[in-house]
Write an enzyme that holds these catalytic residues in place. Structure first.
Site, PDB file in Angstrom:
ATOM      1  N   PRO A 132       0.814  -1.213   0.000  1.00 50.49           N
ATOM      2  CA  PRO A 132       0.000   0.000   0.000  1.00 50.49           C
ATOM      3  C   PRO A 132       0.852   1.271   0.000  1.00 50.49           C
ATOM      4  O   PRO A 132       1.640   1.498   0.919  1.00 50.49           O
ATOM      5  CB  PRO A 132      -0.814  -0.119   1.296  1.00 50.49           C
ATOM      6  CG  PRO A 132      -0.673  -1.542   1.734  1.00 50.49           C
ATOM      7  CD  PRO A 132       0.655  -1.979   1.222  1.00 50.49           C
ATOM      8  N   GLU A 133       0.690   2.069  -1.030  1.00 50.21           N
ATOM      9  CA  GLU A 133       1.312   3.383  -1.114  1.00 50.21           C
ATOM     10  C   GLU A 133       0.182   4.422  -1.109  1.00 50.21           C
ATOM     11  O   GLU A 133      -0.956   4.065  -0.809  1.00 50.21           O
ATOM     12  CB  GLU A 133       2.190   3.487  -2.373  1.00 50.21           C
ATOM     13  CG  GLU A 133       3.213   2.357  -2.445  1.00 50.21           C
ATOM     14  CD  GLU A 133       4.093   2.403  -3.691  1.00 50.21           C
ATOM     15  OE1 GLU A 133       4.216   3.470  -4.306  1.00 50.21           O
ATOM     16  OE2 GLU A 133       4.651   1.349  -4.050  1.00 50.21           O
TER      17      GLU A 133
END
Length: 270
Positions: A2-3
DNA sequence: ATAAGGCCCTGACCGC
DNA sequence: TGCGGTCAGGGCCTTA
């Protein structure tokens, strides 16, 4: 992993599931997932709270509660948050359950156990080290240039440094550098003004498109409802080692920069 | 001050 | 089929 686009998707999709719901029970199965306070205090403090405000800063989710306190969640590599009906059993990777007054339960699941959750009066100290939000209007090419011109580290390493810029991780760093035609090993202080402008625009483009596609699902990332994101279909270089460059046909190369896989086209990225 | 490397974790994958 | 070794990497920590 997750960015920024994946965390933004999480916040947007959790809000309608959680807004206004009161927390009526807590179970902590892996106490180290709670960064602060300790698990016992966390449990006592969060029961009775109601979800009221939803925000994001960098890769941190900020789930604001009715009292003003904030549940800060960082998914790191493999964290997931889902809201399930009560008959949905949790598996061995679920480290936190929050019972909601509507009968459903919030599940925090994280096979690698890298993620962390804080319950704080004020998230400012946790967020203090972060650089600018790349999609905010105050993140200008000029401000970006100020962060880069005195740095000798590679531009790839600098993009991953959350003090330089908040929210970019390995996927979007490689995709932005390819689109800006900049070699990932270029020292930060070697970038020309025009290149910084190109990179600034490319960062904003990949992050905005990543959000529009609801994130990139490779091996791990799954949205709160269990659906995948779609931006992996738009990746041009990330994990495409030995595939032809979509611009020139030369094979994509893979190197390691600060312990991270880096994918690029040696012909297009100078 | 910056830069670089180790560490936490476990599932997936590879070669034998 | 089973098994040991390797890899993936965000953020924090230590070292130089």
């Amino acid at each position: 992993m997750p960015e920024l686009p994946e965390v933004e998707t999480y916040v947007r999709e959790l809000e309608p599931e959680l807004w206004g719901r009161r927390i009526t029970g807590v179970a902590v199965y892996w106490p180290r997932i709670i960064a602060a306070p300790d698990a016992q205090e966390f449990t006592a403090a969060i029961i009775g709270e109601r979800f009221a405000h939803f925000d994001r800063r960098g890769k941190y989710m900020l789930l604001g509660l009715e009292s003003g306190r904030v549940l800060v969640v960082h998914l790191r590599m493999t964290g997931e948050v889902h809201v399930h009906l009560p008959d949905v059993a949790h598996d061995q990777h679920t480290h936190l359950l929050l019972d909601l007054h509507d009968g459903r339960r919030l599940h925090y699941r994280d096979p690698r156990k890298f993620g962390r959750i804080w319950l704080v009066d004020d998230p400012t100290p946790i967020l203090a080290k972060l650089g600018p939000e790349p999609l905010d209007t105050d993140f200008s090419p000029g401000r970006f240039a100020e962060q880069l011109y005195k740095r000798t580290a590679s531009i790839k390493a600098l993009l991953l440094d959350q003090r330089v810029l908040a929210g970019v991780g390995n996927i979007y760093a490689d995709e932005a550098l390819f689109r800006a035609r900049i070699h990932p090993l270029r020292p930060g202080n070697s970038l020309q003004k025009a290149e910084i402008e190109q990179l600034h625009a490319a960062i904003q483009e990949v992050l905005q498109r990543g959000i529009a596609y609801k994130g990139s699902s490779l091996q791990n990332y799954i949205r709160p409802g269990g659906m995948k994101g779609g931006f992996q279909e738009e990746h041009l270089v990330f994990r495409k080692t030995d595939e032809p460059c979509p611009r020139c046909g030369q094979l994509i190369e893979r190197i390691i920069i600060t312990q991270r896989s880096t994918h690029f086209c040696a012909r297009c990225q100078a």
